[in-house]
Design an enzyme around this catalytic site. Structure first.
Site, PDB file in Angstrom:
ATOM      1  N   HIS A  52      -6.602   0.693  -8.565  1.00  0.00           N
ATOM      2  CA  HIS A  52      -6.740  -0.763  -8.630  1.00  0.00           C
ATOM      3  C   HIS A  52      -8.129  -1.252  -8.218  1.00  0.00           C
ATOM      4  O   HIS A  52      -8.692  -2.135  -8.833  1.00  0.00           O
ATOM      5  CB  HIS A  52      -5.682  -1.405  -7.716  1.00  0.00           C
ATOM      6  CG  HIS A  52      -5.324  -2.800  -8.089  1.00  0.00           C
ATOM      7  ND1 HIS A  52      -4.067  -3.316  -7.886  1.00  0.00           N
ATOM      8  CD2 HIS A  52      -6.047  -3.810  -8.646  1.00  0.00           C
ATOM      9  CE1 HIS A  52      -4.043  -4.578  -8.305  1.00  0.00           C
ATOM     10  NE2 HIS A  52      -5.231  -4.899  -8.760  1.00  0.00           N
ATOM     11  N   LYS A  89      -0.806  -0.013 -11.098  1.00  0.00           N
ATOM     12  CA  LYS A  89      -2.060   0.318 -10.403  1.00  0.00           C
ATOM     13  C   LYS A  89      -1.785   0.763  -8.970  1.00  0.00           C
ATOM     14  O   LYS A  89      -0.939   0.194  -8.288  1.00  0.00           O
ATOM     15  CB  LYS A  89      -3.000  -0.900 -10.391  1.00  0.00           C
ATOM     16  CG  LYS A  89      -3.114  -1.600 -11.734  1.00  0.00           C
ATOM     17  CD  LYS A  89      -4.133  -2.715 -11.741  1.00  0.00           C
ATOM     18  CE  LYS A  89      -4.018  -3.561 -12.999  1.00  0.00           C
ATOM     19  NZ  LYS A  89      -2.978  -4.607 -12.916  1.00  0.00           N
ATOM     20  N   TYR A 106       1.560  -6.160  -6.524  1.00  0.00           N
ATOM     21  CA  TYR A 106       2.224  -7.398  -6.910  1.00  0.00           C
ATOM     22  C   TYR A 106       3.686  -7.418  -6.444  1.00  0.00           C
ATOM     23  O   TYR A 106       4.335  -8.460  -6.505  1.00  0.00           O
ATOM     24  CB  TYR A 106       2.176  -7.620  -8.428  1.00  0.00           C
ATOM     25  CG  TYR A 106       0.805  -7.527  -9.060  1.00  0.00           C
ATOM     26  CD1 TYR A 106      -0.338  -7.899  -8.373  1.00  0.00           C
ATOM     27  CD2 TYR A 106       0.658  -7.075 -10.374  1.00  0.00           C
ATOM     28  CE1 TYR A 106      -1.591  -7.814  -8.971  1.00  0.00           C
ATOM     29  CE2 TYR A 106      -0.584  -6.992 -10.965  1.00  0.00           C
ATOM     30  CZ  TYR A 106      -1.711  -7.349 -10.260  1.00  0.00           C
ATOM     31  OH  TYR A 106      -2.929  -7.260 -10.859  1.00  0.00           O
TER      32      TYR A 106
END
Ligand code: A2P
Length: 289
Positions: free
Chosen positions: A99, A74, A49
C-alpha cells in the site's frame, strides 16, 4: 475503469487511523452490488479500509462468479515484516499491492527503517504468494520512480511489480512517472482520479473540462475519466452514489485535439498532491522525494 468503493478520508489516512470516516456498514456492500450490476468487474480495496469481508460478501451475494470479478487488496504498513505479509481471507486475490513504501513496525509504531530502505524481504513474500496461487498479480502503490527503480534492480527479484497505484488527477498528472512506467512495463492505476480530497468540485468545474463536456454532450466526470483511460491508466473513481457509479463507467474516446487540450492544461501548472501522509506519520523525510 474500476470501482474504488472505499471511503477512507485523507485525514484518517494521515493520522494512520483505521476506523473512522470510511463508508458505513452496508454502504460499501451496496456500492459493490450496484457496480457489478451496471458492469464494473474490478473492485479496488485494501486491508486498512477494514471492509474486505463486506466487499467479499457483496460479490458472493451478487451471484457473479469469482473468476469474473477482479479483486485488488493492499498490504498495510504494519504488515511489511515477512512473517506478516501472507494473511488473506479469500481463496485468492487478482492483485495484491504494497500500500505504501513505508514499513511500520509490527506494533504499529513508525517507522521500520530497514524494511523501508529495502522492501525486498516484503516483496519476496509477495512473490511467494504468487507461487502458492494466493494472488495472481503483485504490485506496489505510492512508489516514486526512485523507489521503484531500486526494487526493480534488486538482484534477486523474480517478479517485477505489475502495477503502481498512485494519486493521479488534473492537479497532479505526473507525466514523468507515466512515461517512465510505460518504458518499464509497469501499469499505472489512478486513485483520486476526479481530484481527491476537496478537489473534486474544483476539477469538475474547470472551464476546460466543462467546455469539452458540452462539446461531446457528456458529463465533466466522464471527460476526466475518459482522459485518464486515454493516458493509458486504470482509473479508480470512488463513489457510493448509484447514479454516479453508473455515470463513471461510461467512457468515451476524446477526439485527439480535445485530449491534447486537457492534457496541456493539466501538465501546464505546478503539480499539487492532495495526499501525503509523511508529516502526520512523523517521517523524517518526504516519502515522495
Ligand atoms: P460520492 O461517493 O458521494 O458519490 P476521487 O475518486 O477523486 O477521490 O473522488 C471521490 C469523490 O468524488 C467522492 O466524494 C464521490 O462522492 C465524488 N464523485 C464520484 N463520482 C462523481 C461524479 N460522477 N460526479 C461528481 N462527484 C463524484
Amino acid at each position: 475503469v474500476a470501482l474504488a468503493i472505499i471511503y477512507f478520508t485523507t485525514n484518517s489516512v494521515r493520522r494512520g487511523l483505521h476506523h473512522d470516516h470510511h463508508a458505513g456498514r452496508g454502504e460499501v456492500g451496496q456500492a459493490v452490488k450496484t457496480a457489478l450490476d451496471v458492469g464494473y468487474r474490478h473492485i479496488d480495496d485494501a486491508r486498512v479500509y477494514r471492509n474486505e469481508e463486506e466487499v467479499g460478501a457483496a460479490v458472493f451475494e451478487s451471484g457473479y462468479k469469482r473468476e469474473d470479478v477482479w479483486l485488488t487488496s493492499k498490504l498495510w504498513n504494519d504488515h511489511h515484516d515477512p512473517r506478516d505479509v501472507e494473511t488473506l481471507n479469500t481463496t485468492y486475490l487478482d492483485l495484491f499491492l504494497i500500500h505504501w513504501p513505508i514499513a511500520f513496525n509490527r506494533d504499529g509504531s513508525v517507522y521500520n527503517k530497514e524494511l523501508t530502505d529495502d522492501p525486498f524481504p516484503t516483496w519476496q513474500k509477495m512473490e511467494e504468494m504468487v507461487a502458492k496461487g494466493k494472488v495472481r498479480n503483485i504490485g506496489v502503490s505510492n512508489f516514486n520512480i526512485w523507489r521503484l527503480s531500486k526494487l526493480l534492480s534488486h538482484p534477486n527479484i523474480t517478479i517485477p511489480p505489475a502495477i503502481n497505484q498512485v494519486e493521479l488527477n488534473f492537479y497532479n498528472p505526473q507525466p514523468g512517472l507515466l512515461a517512465w512506467a510505460k518504458e518499464h512495463n509497469i501499469l499505472i492505476e489512478a486513485y483520486s482520479p476526479l481530484g481527491g480530497d476537496g478537489q473534486v468540485g474544483r476539477t469538475l468545474n474547470l472551464p476546460v473540462v466543462k467546455e469539452i463536456a458540452a462539446e461531446l454532450d457528456i458529463t465533466p466526470a466522464q471527460v476526466i475519466i475518459s482522459w485518464h483511460v486515454q493516458r493509458g491508466t486504470v482509473v479508480l473513481p470512488k463513489s457510493v452514489t448509484p447514479a454516479r457509479i453508473e455515470e463513471n463507467l461510461q467512457v468515451t474516446r476524446l477526439p485527439d485535439a480535445l485530449f491534447e487540450k486537457l492534457e496541456a492544461a493539466a501538465v501546464g501548472h505546478k503539480p499539487q498532491r492532495t495526499l501525503n501522509p509523511s508529516e502526520s506519520w512523523g517521517l523524517p523525510f518526504d516519502l515522495f522525494e
